[in-house]
Scaffold this motif. Structure first.
Motif, PDB file in Angstrom:
ATOM      1  N   TYR A  67       0.513  -0.805   0.029  1.00  0.00           N
ATOM      2  CA  TYR A  67       0.171  -0.232  -0.455  1.00  0.00           C
ATOM      3  C   TYR A  67       0.806   1.579   0.215  1.00  0.00           C
ATOM      4  O   TYR A  67       0.517   1.975  -0.803  1.00  0.00           O
ATOM      5  CB  TYR A  67      -0.829   0.466   1.444  1.00  0.00           C
ATOM      6  CG  TYR A  67      -1.471   0.704   1.180  1.00  0.00           C
ATOM      7  CD1 TYR A  67      -3.453   1.380   0.407  1.00  0.00           C
ATOM      8  CD2 TYR A  67      -1.157   2.178   1.767  1.00  0.00           C
ATOM      9  CE1 TYR A  67      -3.843   2.349   0.938  1.00  0.00           C
ATOM     10  CE2 TYR A  67      -2.064   3.665   1.691  1.00  0.00           C
ATOM     11  CZ  TYR A  67      -3.252   4.019   0.976  1.00  0.00           C
ATOM     12  OH  TYR A  67      -3.819   4.990   1.081  1.00  0.00           O
ATOM     13  N   SER A  68       1.388   1.565   1.076  1.00  0.00           N
ATOM     14  CA  SER A  68       2.662   2.207   1.223  1.00  0.00           C
ATOM     15  C   SER A  68       3.395   2.843  -0.082  1.00  0.00           C
ATOM     16  O   SER A  68       3.626   3.970  -0.444  1.00  0.00           O
ATOM     17  CB  SER A  68       3.345   2.259   2.685  1.00  0.00           C
ATOM     18  OG  SER A  68       3.793   2.030   2.868  1.00  0.00           O
ATOM     19  N   ALA A  69       3.881   1.888  -0.648  1.00  0.00           N
ATOM     20  CA  ALA A  69       4.510   2.167  -1.958  1.00  0.00           C
ATOM     21  C   ALA A  69       4.066   2.639  -2.683  1.00  0.00           C
ATOM     22  O   ALA A  69       4.433   3.397  -3.767  1.00  0.00           O
ATOM     23  CB  ALA A  69       5.360   0.781  -2.034  1.00  0.00           C
ATOM     24  N   ASP A 113      15.523 -10.305   4.350  1.00  0.00           N
ATOM     25  CA  ASP A 113      15.231  -9.563   5.841  1.00  0.00           C
ATOM     26  C   ASP A 113      16.336  -8.071   5.827  1.00  0.00           C
ATOM     27  O   ASP A 113      17.346  -8.019   4.686  1.00  0.00           O
ATOM     28  CB  ASP A 113      16.338 -10.341   6.897  1.00  0.00           C
ATOM     29  CG  ASP A 113      16.794  -9.241   8.210  1.00  0.00           C
ATOM     30  OD1 ASP A 113      15.518  -9.494   8.765  1.00  0.00           O
ATOM     31  OD2 ASP A 113      18.113  -8.916   8.242  1.00  0.00           O
ATOM     32  N   ALA A 114      15.507  -7.120   6.215  1.00  0.00           N
ATOM     33  CA  ALA A 114      16.367  -5.415   5.918  1.00  0.00           C
ATOM     34  C   ALA A 114      17.551  -5.194   5.677  1.00  0.00           C
ATOM     35  O   ALA A 114      17.503  -4.416   5.428  1.00  0.00           O
ATOM     36  CB  ALA A 114      14.708  -4.467   6.222  1.00  0.00           C
ATOM     37  N   GLY A 115      17.962  -5.901   7.163  1.00  0.00           N
ATOM     38  CA  GLY A 115      19.188  -5.826   8.026  1.00  0.00           C
ATOM     39  C   GLY A 115      20.227  -6.418   6.349  1.00  0.00           C
ATOM     40  O   GLY A 115      21.039  -5.858   6.252  1.00  0.00           O
ATOM     41  N   ALA A 142      10.720  -4.088  11.745  1.00  0.00           N
ATOM     42  CA  ALA A 142      10.827  -4.594  12.558  1.00  0.00           C
ATOM     43  C   ALA A 142      11.087  -3.945  13.353  1.00  0.00           C
ATOM     44  O   ALA A 142      12.022  -3.069  13.678  1.00  0.00           O
ATOM     45  CB  ALA A 142      11.568  -5.858  12.737  1.00  0.00           C
ATOM     46  N   LYS A 143      10.107  -3.172  14.599  1.00  0.00           N
ATOM     47  CA  LYS A 143      10.321  -1.827  15.481  1.00  0.00           C
ATOM     48  C   LYS A 143      11.331  -2.584  16.519  1.00  0.00           C
ATOM     49  O   LYS A 143      12.047  -1.161  17.115  1.00  0.00           O
ATOM     50  CB  LYS A 143       8.752  -2.206  16.238  1.00  0.00           C
ATOM     51  CG  LYS A 143       7.727  -1.692  15.676  1.00  0.00           C
ATOM     52  CD  LYS A 143       7.463  -0.828  14.301  1.00  0.00           C
ATOM     53  CE  LYS A 143       6.808  -1.521  13.366  1.00  0.00           C
ATOM     54  NZ  LYS A 143       6.603  -1.215  12.095  1.00  0.00           N
ATOM     55  N   SER A 144      12.203  -3.559  16.894  1.00  0.00           N
ATOM     56  CA  SER A 144      12.825  -3.725  17.317  1.00  0.00           C
ATOM     57  C   SER A 144      14.748  -3.216  16.777  1.00  0.00           C
ATOM     58  O   SER A 144      15.183  -3.154  17.592  1.00  0.00           O
ATOM     59  CB  SER A 144      12.921  -4.749  18.236  1.00  0.00           C
ATOM     60  OG  SER A 144      11.785  -5.011  18.742  1.00  0.00           O
TER      61      SER A 144
HETATM   62  C1  SAM Z   1       3.740  -2.471   8.946  1.00  0.00           C
HETATM   63  S1  SAM Z   1       4.223  -3.224   8.616  1.00  0.00           S
HETATM   64  C2  SAM Z   1       4.475  -2.415   6.128  1.00  0.00           C
HETATM   65  C3  SAM Z   1       3.229  -1.819   6.093  1.00  0.00           C
HETATM   66  C4  SAM Z   1       3.060  -1.370   4.759  1.00  0.00           C
HETATM   67  N1  SAM Z   1       4.281   0.215   4.682  1.00  0.00           N
HETATM   68  C5  SAM Z   1       2.011  -0.106   4.633  1.00  0.00           C
HETATM   69  O1  SAM Z   1       1.709   0.944   4.452  1.00  0.00           O
HETATM   70  O2  SAM Z   1       1.978  -0.789   3.090  1.00  0.00           O
HETATM   71  C6  SAM Z   1       5.450  -4.400   8.300  1.00  0.00           C
HETATM   72  C7  SAM Z   1       6.094  -4.731   7.593  1.00  0.00           C
HETATM   73  O3  SAM Z   1       7.278  -5.537   7.629  1.00  0.00           O
HETATM   74  C8  SAM Z   1       8.076  -6.435   7.490  1.00  0.00           C
HETATM   75  N2  SAM Z   1       9.407  -6.755   8.431  1.00  0.00           N
HETATM   76  C9  SAM Z   1       9.121  -6.575   9.428  1.00  0.00           C
HETATM   77  N3  SAM Z   1      10.749  -6.898  10.072  1.00  0.00           N
HETATM   78  C10 SAM Z   1      11.240  -6.509   9.139  1.00  0.00           C
HETATM   79  C11 SAM Z   1      12.376  -7.537   7.944  1.00  0.00           C
HETATM   80  N4  SAM Z   1      13.633  -7.720   9.536  1.00  0.00           N
HETATM   81  N5  SAM Z   1      13.266  -7.138   6.848  1.00  0.00           N
HETATM   82  C12 SAM Z   1      11.782  -7.666   6.373  1.00  0.00           C
HETATM   83  N6  SAM Z   1      10.680  -6.931   6.610  1.00  0.00           N
HETATM   84  C13 SAM Z   1      10.240  -7.156   7.701  1.00  0.00           C
HETATM   85  C14 SAM Z   1       6.807  -7.167   8.464  1.00  0.00           C
HETATM   86  O4  SAM Z   1       6.963  -8.139   7.341  1.00  0.00           O
HETATM   87  C15 SAM Z   1       5.565  -6.309   7.441  1.00  0.00           C
HETATM   88  O5  SAM Z   1       5.335  -6.861   6.603  1.00  0.00           O
END
Ligand code: SAM
Length: 224
Positions: A67-69, A113-115, A142-144
């Protein structure tokens, strides 16, 4: 969320004007299936920020169903978007949403993975000029791991880039969580507090903490 907060959110949502019918329908279907996506108020703030700065290269961490993309791609017809997602259940939908729309041609979905993807992007861009780097970053994964994500993203940003981190208030749990929420989200709460303290300590950054949506940190380099 208190009753008053919920009423305010509903009020803001009622006054949210989607960019187009397609995005309105995508929001409706994501919400009805409980797919994570940016709040309407967050979208309004991102719309304002990107409308003012007109980024050309956007990096997003956390695609979900896209969605956001797609919002960024529709809002900024000149921009290219790189978006990162690791969850296969999300990726299959995001790929389909991008394939179904012309805006999807400007979206590069990186899987993993984003990292790790950020490390790869740092290699790809190590000799890049300013115009090849990202001038807007949206951190919504990932919020952490926001501290690591920010530090990695900085390496591939232009000096005038805007970096926006979503969900920094964690639905209010950052200041108070009831017994259950406090337990379930204790890791995110702990790391998000550490991240916000870290931002305050960084003298090289201009940081604005906004309470709109689920809380946003808007970050710029001071460039002094
Ligand atoms: C809140 S959602 C994103 C919503 C999106 N930005 C939107 O508004 O349409 C967070 C996403 O981050 C992904 N995610 C979490 N940790 C991640 C990581 N370390 N690497 C890649 N993707 C990750 C989750 O699988 C999830 O689909």
């Amino acid at each position: 969320m208190s009753v008053r907060d919920m009423a305010l959110k509903e009020f803001v949502d009622r006054h949210h004007k989607a960019l187009d019918d397609d995005l309105a329908e995508l929001r409706r279907s994501n919400e009805s299936e409980s797919v994570p996506l940016i709040l309407a108020e967050t979208e309004e703030i991102l719309s304002l920020l990107t409308g003012l700065t007109k980024p050309k290269k956007i990096l997003e961490l956390g695609t979900a169903h896209g969605y956001s993309a797609l919002f960024f791609a529709k809002k900024l017809p000149e921009a290219r978007i790189t978006t990162i997602e690791r969850n296969p259940a999300m990726i299959v939908y995001a790929e389909a949403e991008f394939a179904n729309r012309k805006e999807g041609e400007r979206i590069d979905l990186r899987i993993g993975d984003a990292g790790e993807i950020l490390s790869g992007l740092a290699d790809e861009l190590k000799d890049a000029c300013e115009s090849e780097k990202y001038d807007f970053v949206f951190i919504d994964a990932a919020k952490s791991h926001y501290k690591e994500f920010l530090e990695q993203a900085e390496k591939i940003c232009t000096k005038d880039a805007l970096i926006v981190c979503d969900n920094i208030l964690l639905k209010g749990w950052i200041i108070e969580a009831d017994g259950d929420a406090a337990k379930r989200h204790r890791t995110s709460i702990k790391y998000m507090k550490q991240f916000l303290d870290y931002l305050v300590e960084r003298d090289d950054l201009d940081v604005s903490i906004l309470t709109g949506g689920d809380g946003l940190a808007v970050i710029r380099f001071k460039n002094e």
